[in-house]
Design a protein around this motif. Structure first.
Motif, PDB file in Angstrom:
ATOM      1  N   UNK A 166      10.824  13.540  -4.203  1.00 48.47           N
ATOM      2  CA  UNK A 166      10.901  14.136  -5.536  1.00 48.47           C
ATOM      3  C   UNK A 166      11.818  13.338  -6.460  1.00 48.47           C
ATOM      4  N   UNK A 167      12.861  12.754  -5.899  1.00 47.98           N
ATOM      5  CA  UNK A 167      13.822  12.003  -6.700  1.00 47.98           C
ATOM      6  C   UNK A 167      13.502  10.516  -6.761  1.00 47.98           C
ATOM      7  N   UNK A 168      12.353  10.127  -6.216  1.00 48.64           N
ATOM      8  CA  UNK A 168      11.937   8.731  -6.289  1.00 48.64           C
ATOM      9  C   UNK A 168      11.839   8.278  -7.735  1.00 48.64           C
ATOM     10  N   UNK A 169      12.288   7.066  -7.993  1.00 50.76           N
ATOM     11  CA  UNK A 169      12.277   6.542  -9.363  1.00 50.76           C
ATOM     12  C   UNK A 169      10.854   6.475  -9.914  1.00 50.76           C
ATOM     13  N   UNK A 170      10.688   7.012 -11.103  1.00 50.55           N
ATOM     14  CA  UNK A 170       9.397   7.012 -11.794  1.00 50.55           C
ATOM     15  C   UNK A 170       9.485   6.058 -12.975  1.00 50.55           C
ATOM     16  N   UNK A 171       8.401   5.354 -13.283  1.00 49.05           N
ATOM     17  CA  UNK A 171       8.417   4.415 -14.405  1.00 49.05           C
ATOM     18  C   UNK A 171       8.534   5.165 -15.731  1.00 49.05           C
ATOM     19  N   UNK A 172       8.817   4.426 -16.796  1.00 55.92           N
ATOM     20  CA  UNK A 172       9.080   5.041 -18.100  1.00 55.92           C
ATOM     21  C   UNK A 172       7.894   5.818 -18.653  1.00 55.92           C
ATOM     22  N   UNK A 173       6.682   5.491 -18.220  1.00 49.67           N
ATOM     23  CA  UNK A 173       5.508   6.221 -18.704  1.00 49.67           C
ATOM     24  C   UNK A 173       5.187   7.427 -17.818  1.00 49.67           C
ATOM     25  N   UNK A 174       6.154   7.838 -17.001  1.00 50.36           N
ATOM     26  CA  UNK A 174       6.007   8.968 -16.090  1.00 50.36           C
ATOM     27  C   UNK A 174       4.829   8.793 -15.143  1.00 50.36           C
ATOM     28  N   UNK A 175       4.755   7.596 -14.593  1.00 50.05           N
ATOM     29  CA  UNK A 175       3.777   7.324 -13.552  1.00 50.05           C
ATOM     30  C   UNK A 175       4.515   6.750 -12.352  1.00 50.05           C
ATOM     31  N   UNK A 176       4.110   7.180 -11.175  1.00 50.62           N
ATOM     32  CA  UNK A 176       4.701   6.668  -9.947  1.00 50.62           C
ATOM     33  C   UNK A 176       3.749   5.634  -9.353  1.00 50.62           C
ATOM     34  N   UNK A 177       4.274   4.431  -9.142  1.00 46.29           N
ATOM     35  CA  UNK A 177       3.447   3.332  -8.661  1.00 46.29           C
ATOM     36  C   UNK A 177       3.888   2.894  -7.269  1.00 46.29           C
ATOM     37  N   UNK A 178       2.981   2.224  -6.604  1.00 45.20           N
ATOM     38  CA  UNK A 178       3.250   1.752  -5.259  1.00 45.20           C
ATOM     39  C   UNK A 178       2.613   0.385  -5.051  1.00 45.20           C
ATOM     40  N   UNK A 179       3.069  -0.336  -4.037  1.00 37.62           N
ATOM     41  CA  UNK A 179       2.456  -1.614  -3.663  1.00 37.62           C
ATOM     42  C   UNK A 179       1.566  -1.369  -2.453  1.00 37.62           C
ATOM     43  N   UNK A 180       0.283  -1.650  -2.603  1.00 37.45           N
ATOM     44  CA  UNK A 180      -0.654  -1.490  -1.494  1.00 37.45           C
ATOM     45  C   UNK A 180      -0.826  -2.816  -0.771  1.00 37.45           C
ATOM     46  N   UNK A 181      -0.795  -2.766   0.543  1.00 30.69           N
ATOM     47  CA  UNK A 181      -1.065  -3.932   1.379  1.00 30.69           C
ATOM     48  C   UNK A 181      -2.443  -3.739   2.005  1.00 30.69           C
ATOM     49  N   UNK A 182      -3.408  -4.534   1.581  1.00 26.88           N
ATOM     50  CA  UNK A 182      -4.785  -4.347   2.030  1.00 26.88           C
ATOM     51  C   UNK A 182      -4.907  -4.561   3.530  1.00 26.88           C
ATOM     52  N   UNK A 183      -4.227  -5.563   4.053  1.00 21.14           N
ATOM     53  CA  UNK A 183      -4.298  -5.851   5.487  1.00 21.14           C
ATOM     54  C   UNK A 183      -3.042  -5.422   6.200  1.00 21.14           C
ATOM     55  N   UNK A 184      -2.510  -4.269   5.844  1.00 27.44           N
ATOM     56  CA  UNK A 184      -1.198  -3.877   6.335  1.00 27.44           C
ATOM     57  C   UNK A 184      -1.170  -3.205   7.686  1.00 27.44           C
ATOM     58  N   UNK A 185      -2.323  -2.811   8.230  1.00 26.76           N
ATOM     59  CA  UNK A 185      -2.334  -2.104   9.509  1.00 26.76           C
ATOM     60  C   UNK A 185      -3.407  -2.676  10.419  1.00 26.76           C
ATOM     61  N   UNK A 186      -3.248  -2.439  11.704  1.00 26.29           N
ATOM     62  CA  UNK A 186      -4.245  -2.893  12.674  1.00 26.29           C
ATOM     63  C   UNK A 186      -5.518  -2.061  12.603  1.00 26.29           C
ATOM     64  N   UNK A 187      -5.430  -0.860  12.044  1.00 28.20           N
ATOM     65  CA  UNK A 187      -6.579   0.033  11.967  1.00 28.20           C
ATOM     66  C   UNK A 187      -7.389  -0.188  10.691  1.00 28.20           C
ATOM     67  N   UNK A 188      -7.113  -1.267   9.969  1.00 26.99           N
ATOM     68  CA  UNK A 188      -7.845  -1.626   8.747  1.00 26.99           C
ATOM     69  C   UNK A 188      -7.621  -0.617   7.622  1.00 26.99           C
ATOM     70  N   UNK A 189      -6.516   0.092   7.662  1.00 28.45           N
ATOM     71  CA  UNK A 189      -6.161   0.988   6.563  1.00 28.45           C
ATOM     72  C   UNK A 189      -5.128   0.300   5.678  1.00 28.45           C
TER      73      UNK A 189
END
Length: 249
Positions: A166-189
């Motif tokens: 809940x207290x995670x930093x939110x960007x100035x436009x009130x959107x919460x962003x994340x970095x996705x790693x396409x090949x980040x898991x062995x299960x292809x998720x």
């Protein structure tokens, strides 16, 4: 495979041999890489095609309801204070002092020394450890003398994680962003973490109780789609098709 070595005497003209061996090794490695690439081509092509959509997801982010977020923070803090009061009351009854629910040494002293519970060992990379993670606490919960305080500690830890989200930093436009790693898991998720600017968090671990703070953009709706019990239903279907036994399904 030929192996290049630096033990050759370069003053004797053997540098040509050294270079030739390096060339052979490079050629053999290249052949292996070509074979592996052909085997991995479907996955590689899929990940390559996903780069555009995933970049759009990272740039867009998730819209946050500021009021719902603030109400959630205040309600969670109040509940944490209530649980902390319960933990401290129980701890004082056992050993006349307070307890930090996140302190492994204090928890081990409380459960293993004061409450005489048999220490529970776990193995991490072959090394024997006495941890105080959730799995261990759930085993300690089987002891009636520890059950009340373990329940309070587990609830406190869960709420503490909720508060962190809940207290995670939110960007100035009130959107919460994340970095996705396409090949980040062995299960292809996908896997995800903080955004490149340091805001956001792993948005694939949001509990159901926190989802109300995420809202759709105007003209859109949010859906939660889950293949509930898919593995179990597949086994039931196979039992019916193969053995004409549909009871499990």
């Amino acid at each position: 495979m030929l192996v290049a070595t630096h033990e050759l005497d370069v003053n004797s003209g053997s540098e040509q041999v050294y270079c030739g061996m390096d060339t052979c090794v490079t050629h053999e490695v290249f052949d292996e890489l070509i074979i592996k690439r052909k085997e991995a081509e479907p996955a590689y092509s899929l990940e390559l095609a996903l780069q555009g959509p995933v970049l759009e997801m990272m740039l867009r982010g998730w819209r946050i309801n500021p009021a719902a977020r603030e109400l959630g923070i205040q309600a969670t803090k109040i509940e944490l204070e209530r649980l902390d009061y319960i933990i401290q009351t129980l701890a004082n009854a056992v050993w006349d002092k307070g307890l930090n629910p996140g302190s492994g040494p204090q928890l081990k002293e409380l459960f293993y020394e004061r409450l005489a519970i048999t220490p529970i060992a776990s193995y991490v990379k072959g090394e024997k450890k006495f941890q105080m993670n959730r799995d261990v606490l759930e085993q300690i919960e089987d002891y009636f003398q520890a059950r009340p305080i373990v329940n309070a500690i587990l609830a406190h830890r869960d709420l503490d994680k909720t508060l962190q989200v809940l207290e995670t930093e939110v960007d100035n436009d009130w959107r919460m962003r994340t970095s996705y790693n396409i090949g980040g898991t062995k299960a292809a998720r996908f896997s995800s973490s903080k955004s490149p600017t340091g805001s956001g968090t792993n948005l694939q671990n949001i509990s159901e109780g926190l989802r109300h703070i995420f809202i759709a953009d105007p003209g859109y709706r949010l859906y939660g789609v889950d293949a509930e019990q898919s593995d179990s239903r597949m086994i039931g279907f196979m039992c019916g098709v193969l053995f004409d036994d549909w009871r499990y399904l």
